[in-house]
Design a protein around this motif. Structure first.
Motif, PDB file in Angstrom:
ATOM      1  N   LEU A  30       0.741  -1.346  -0.053  1.00 40.49           N
ATOM      2  CA  LEU A  30       0.076  -0.214   0.019  1.00 40.49           C
ATOM      3  C   LEU A  30       1.197   1.250   0.368  1.00 40.49           C
ATOM      4  O   LEU A  30       1.994   1.320   0.986  1.00 40.49           O
ATOM      5  CB  LEU A  30      -0.418   0.436   1.030  1.00 40.49           C
ATOM      6  N   VAL A  31       0.650   1.675  -1.265  1.00 40.94           N
ATOM      7  CA  VAL A  31       1.878   3.326  -0.954  1.00 40.94           C
ATOM      8  C   VAL A  31       1.216   4.662  -1.322  1.00 40.94           C
ATOM      9  O   VAL A  31       0.035   4.642  -1.498  1.00 40.94           O
ATOM     10  CB  VAL A  31       2.656   3.405  -2.852  1.00 40.94           C
ATOM     11  N   LEU A  32       1.428   5.532  -0.296  1.00 37.90           N
ATOM     12  CA  LEU A  32       1.460   6.811   0.484  1.00 37.90           C
ATOM     13  C   LEU A  32       2.098   7.642  -0.249  1.00 37.90           C
ATOM     14  O   LEU A  32       3.117   7.851  -0.252  1.00 37.90           O
ATOM     15  CB  LEU A  32       1.520   7.116   2.054  1.00 37.90           C
ATOM     16  N   VAL A  33       0.693   8.401  -0.819  1.00 42.35           N
ATOM     17  CA  VAL A  33       1.871   9.552  -1.958  1.00 42.35           C
ATOM     18  C   VAL A  33       1.129  11.108  -1.011  1.00 42.35           C
ATOM     19  O   VAL A  33       0.074  11.448  -0.864  1.00 42.35           O
ATOM     20  CB  VAL A  33       1.108   9.604  -3.194  1.00 42.35           C
ATOM     21  N   ALA A  34       2.259  11.648  -0.546  1.00 44.73           N
ATOM     22  CA  ALA A  34       2.429  13.375   0.587  1.00 44.73           C
ATOM     23  C   ALA A  34       1.501  14.027  -0.852  1.00 44.73           C
ATOM     24  O   ALA A  34       1.719  14.175  -2.331  1.00 44.73           O
ATOM     25  CB  ALA A  34       3.134  13.351   0.293  1.00 44.73           C
ATOM     26  N   GLY A  35       0.954  15.328  -0.128  1.00 41.75           N
ATOM     27  CA  GLY A  35       0.756  16.417  -1.161  1.00 41.75           C
ATOM     28  C   GLY A  35       2.127  17.281  -1.291  1.00 41.75           C
ATOM     29  O   GLY A  35       3.337  17.255  -0.966  1.00 41.75           O
ATOM     30  N   LEU A  36       1.802  18.513  -1.525  1.00 42.90           N
ATOM     31  CA  LEU A  36       2.492  20.128  -2.282  1.00 42.90           C
ATOM     32  C   LEU A  36       3.481  20.248  -1.084  1.00 42.90           C
ATOM     33  O   LEU A  36       2.564  20.781  -0.075  1.00 42.90           O
ATOM     34  CB  LEU A  36       1.302  20.700  -2.477  1.00 42.90           C
ATOM     35  N   VAL A  66      -0.119  -2.378  -6.894  1.00 40.75           N
ATOM     36  CA  VAL A  66       0.217  -2.030  -5.859  1.00 40.75           C
ATOM     37  C   VAL A  66      -1.413  -1.198  -5.186  1.00 40.75           C
ATOM     38  O   VAL A  66      -1.787  -0.974  -6.465  1.00 40.75           O
ATOM     39  CB  VAL A  66       0.915  -0.799  -5.081  1.00 40.75           C
ATOM     40  N   HIS A  67      -1.663  -0.719  -3.675  1.00 43.41           N
ATOM     41  CA  HIS A  67      -3.006  -0.035  -3.243  1.00 43.41           C
ATOM     42  C   HIS A  67      -2.734   1.051  -3.479  1.00 43.41           C
ATOM     43  O   HIS A  67      -0.741   1.472  -2.802  1.00 43.41           O
ATOM     44  CB  HIS A  67      -3.202  -0.458  -2.751  1.00 43.41           C
ATOM     45  N   LEU A  68      -2.639   2.233  -3.876  1.00 39.80           N
ATOM     46  CA  LEU A  68      -2.346   3.965  -3.513  1.00 39.80           C
ATOM     47  C   LEU A  68      -3.123   4.720  -3.161  1.00 39.80           C
ATOM     48  O   LEU A  68      -4.033   4.388  -3.290  1.00 39.80           O
ATOM     49  CB  LEU A  68      -2.261   3.942  -5.474  1.00 39.80           C
ATOM     50  N   ALA A  69      -3.149   5.308  -2.347  1.00 43.63           N
ATOM     51  CA  ALA A  69      -3.131   6.030  -1.488  1.00 43.63           C
ATOM     52  C   ALA A  69      -2.986   7.097  -1.479  1.00 43.63           C
ATOM     53  O   ALA A  69      -2.226   7.375  -1.245  1.00 43.63           O
ATOM     54  CB  ALA A  69      -3.814   5.532  -0.042  1.00 43.63           C
ATOM     55  N   GLY A  70      -3.207   9.009  -2.150  1.00 45.78           N
ATOM     56  CA  GLY A  70      -2.836   9.901  -2.030  1.00 45.78           C
ATOM     57  C   GLY A  70      -3.959  10.756  -1.462  1.00 45.78           C
ATOM     58  O   GLY A  70      -4.835  11.588  -1.817  1.00 45.78           O
ATOM     59  N   THR A  96      -1.387  -0.836 -15.510  1.00 45.54           N
ATOM     60  CA  THR A  96      -1.197  -2.543 -14.886  1.00 45.54           C
ATOM     61  C   THR A  96      -0.212  -2.837 -13.943  1.00 45.54           C
ATOM     62  O   THR A  96      -0.181  -3.399 -12.969  1.00 45.54           O
ATOM     63  CB  THR A  96      -0.402  -2.742 -15.762  1.00 45.54           C
ATOM     64  N   ARG A  97      -0.026  -1.433 -12.739  1.00 46.18           N
ATOM     65  CA  ARG A  97       0.983  -0.737 -11.902  1.00 46.18           C
ATOM     66  C   ARG A  97      -0.109  -0.994 -10.561  1.00 46.18           C
ATOM     67  O   ARG A  97       0.472  -0.755  -9.394  1.00 46.18           O
ATOM     68  CB  ARG A  97       1.567   0.005 -11.649  1.00 46.18           C
ATOM     69  N   VAL A  98      -1.561  -0.155 -10.592  1.00 41.35           N
ATOM     70  CA  VAL A  98      -2.497  -0.101  -9.440  1.00 41.35           C
ATOM     71  C   VAL A  98      -3.656  -1.146  -9.505  1.00 41.35           C
ATOM     72  O   VAL A  98      -4.745  -1.373 -10.252  1.00 41.35           O
ATOM     73  CB  VAL A  98      -3.104   0.910  -9.825  1.00 41.35           C
ATOM     74  N   ARG A  99      -3.275  -1.492  -7.959  1.00 39.99           N
ATOM     75  CA  ARG A  99      -4.659  -2.866  -7.815  1.00 39.99           C
ATOM     76  C   ARG A  99      -6.117  -1.828  -7.540  1.00 39.99           C
ATOM     77  O   ARG A  99      -6.909  -2.249  -7.938  1.00 39.99           O
ATOM     78  CB  ARG A  99      -4.138  -4.055  -7.112  1.00 39.99           C
ATOM     79  N   THR A 100      -5.611  -1.206  -6.483  1.00 46.83           N
ATOM     80  CA  THR A 100      -6.851   0.190  -6.390  1.00 46.83           C
ATOM     81  C   THR A 100      -5.990   1.030  -6.177  1.00 46.83           C
ATOM     82  O   THR A 100      -4.899   1.774  -6.330  1.00 46.83           O
ATOM     83  CB  THR A 100      -7.448   0.083  -5.034  1.00 46.83           C
ATOM     84  N   LEU A 101      -6.727   2.709  -6.017  1.00 42.57           N
ATOM     85  CA  LEU A 101      -7.183   3.974  -6.394  1.00 42.57           C
ATOM     86  C   LEU A 101      -7.334   4.823  -4.941  1.00 42.57           C
ATOM     87  O   LEU A 101      -9.140   4.244  -4.879  1.00 42.57           O
ATOM     88  CB  LEU A 101      -7.337   4.625  -7.565  1.00 42.57           C
ATOM     89  N   THR A 102      -7.436   5.462  -4.002  1.00 39.48           N
ATOM     90  CA  THR A 102      -8.043   5.670  -3.198  1.00 39.48           C
ATOM     91  C   THR A 102      -7.775   7.465  -3.163  1.00 39.48           C
ATOM     92  O   THR A 102      -6.380   7.509  -2.605  1.00 39.48           O
ATOM     93  CB  THR A 102      -7.329   5.766  -1.467  1.00 39.48           C
ATOM     94  N   SER A 103      -7.764   8.429  -3.534  1.00 37.80           N
ATOM     95  CA  SER A 103      -8.080   9.202  -4.052  1.00 37.80           C
ATOM     96  C   SER A 103      -8.489  10.712  -2.366  1.00 37.80           C
ATOM     97  O   SER A 103      -9.471  10.363  -2.995  1.00 37.80           O
ATOM     98  CB  SER A 103      -8.753  10.138  -5.592  1.00 37.80           C
ATOM     99  N   ILE A 104      -7.850  11.302  -1.979  1.00 42.22           N
ATOM    100  CA  ILE A 104      -7.869  11.980  -0.443  1.00 42.22           C
ATOM    101  C   ILE A 104      -8.147  13.447  -1.131  1.00 42.22           C
ATOM    102  O   ILE A 104      -6.486  12.943  -1.085  1.00 42.22           O
ATOM    103  CB  ILE A 104      -7.159  11.234   0.195  1.00 42.22           C
ATOM    104  N   MET A 105      -9.057  14.040  -0.427  1.00 44.69           N
ATOM    105  CA  MET A 105      -8.967  15.654  -0.977  1.00 44.69           C
ATOM    106  C   MET A 105      -8.194  16.183  -1.973  1.00 44.69           C
ATOM    107  O   MET A 105      -7.363  17.251  -1.893  1.00 44.69           O
ATOM    108  CB  MET A 105      -8.170  16.182   0.175  1.00 44.69           C
TER     109      MET A 105
END
Length: 296
Positions: A27-33, A110-114, A131-140
């Motif tokens: 589960l990969v967490l992607v940070a904001g600005l 991977v599961h991606l959440a940003g 093909t690299r993303v199993r699920t996407l969670t897009s937050i704010m």
């Protein structure tokens, strides 16, 4: 932190940290600005790891201990007019950085959440590297359309302040900003904001990264057409009191992505308040677990 550095190609290296069992679902967490990997709180990440995920958090380019390009960012009026330095990267480049990190870590899907800009990067990975993303969670986050998801005018004024020149100024600036854009429906944890801002200054006291990251967002423009190509199961999460990315941004994101589900957290603004963690953790983990995409 157990930080490491990975060469992700094209002259970019990213600082990252793995939390939990390296054999678990990633589960990969992607940070904001302008945010660094520790903007995803330690306890929040530990809870996700405890739910059976291998959590990866990292510094985007131009943040923390990752590569910082040296060109001067454009001024805001030039950005809004579409004028950028020739070196200016965009969200496609930042998505390629993320995919390069997956390659370096040997992670296929991977599961991606940003969060915020991290949501934009995650959307871009899902659209351009499906093909690299199993699920996407897009937050704010939002679509890039200038008609929706716009910051409040009061927020724009704060964003226009001069960058801090000392650790103390950086801490006070963060407190002022997050008192404004934070979750007014939940208690404000000033001590944690101060700690995070101080750590951020210690890891990276430079000032140009935020401007270059903002340039990447604005150079990418309206990404609605990209979002329509996303095939990964998608969850969109937004607070109803967000002064940085108006909730219309989340609604538009959910409309653009086929089959996306929108969840609104009442009282949440543009941060991850501890009071909202139970809902956020259940949403992120539940969405990942509900996916019927097979592991490869």
């Amino acid at each position: 932190m157990n930080e490491q550095i990975a060469d992700v190609g094209r002259g970019i290296s990213l600082a990252y940290e793995r939390i939990g069992d390296n054999g678990a679902e990633p589960l990969v967490l992607v940070a904001g600005l302008g945010q660094q990997l520790h903007s995803w709180p330690d306890a929040f990440c530990a809870e996700l790891a405890g739910r059976g995920f291998q959590v990866v958090r990292f510094d985007n380019r131009d943040a923390g201990r990752s590569t910082h390009p040296r060109f001067r960012p454009a001024k805001l009026p030039a950005m809004f007019a579409g004028r950028f330095p020739p070196e200016q990267y965009d969200l496609r480049d930042m998505a390629a950085d993320t995919v390069g990190l997956l390659d370096a870590l040997g992670l296929d899907r991977v599961h991606l959440a940003g969060v915020s800009m991290g949501g934009m990067i995650s959307q871009s990975v899902a659209a351009l590297h499906p093909t690299r993303v199993r699920t996407l969670t897009s937050i704010m986050s939002t679509t890039g359309s200038r008609l929706i998801g716009r910051p409040a005018f009061s927020t724009l004024r704060l964003m226009g302040a001069k960058p801090p020149k000392s650790r103390e100024e950086a801490v006070e600036s963060a407190v002022k900003m997050f008192r404004h854009i934070g979750s007014h429906g939940f208690p404000f944890d000033e001590a944690w904001v101060r700690e995070r801002a101080g750590t951020g200054w210690d890891r990276d006291p430079t000032a140009g990264g935020v401007g270059r990251q903002l340039g990447a967002i604005l150079k990418s423009g309206n990404r609605t057409a990209w979002l329509k190509k996303i095939t990964a199961p998608t969850l969109v999460v937004h607070g109803d009191r967000d002064r940085m990315v108006h909730p219309t941004g989340g609604a538009a994101t959910a409309r653009a992505i086929p089959g996306a589900r929108l969840e609104t957290i009442r009282g949440m603004g543009h941060n991850l308040p501890e009071g909202a963690w139970p809902a956020l953790l259940d949403l992120i983990a539940g969405h990942a677990r509900s996916s019927d995409v097979p592991t490869t």
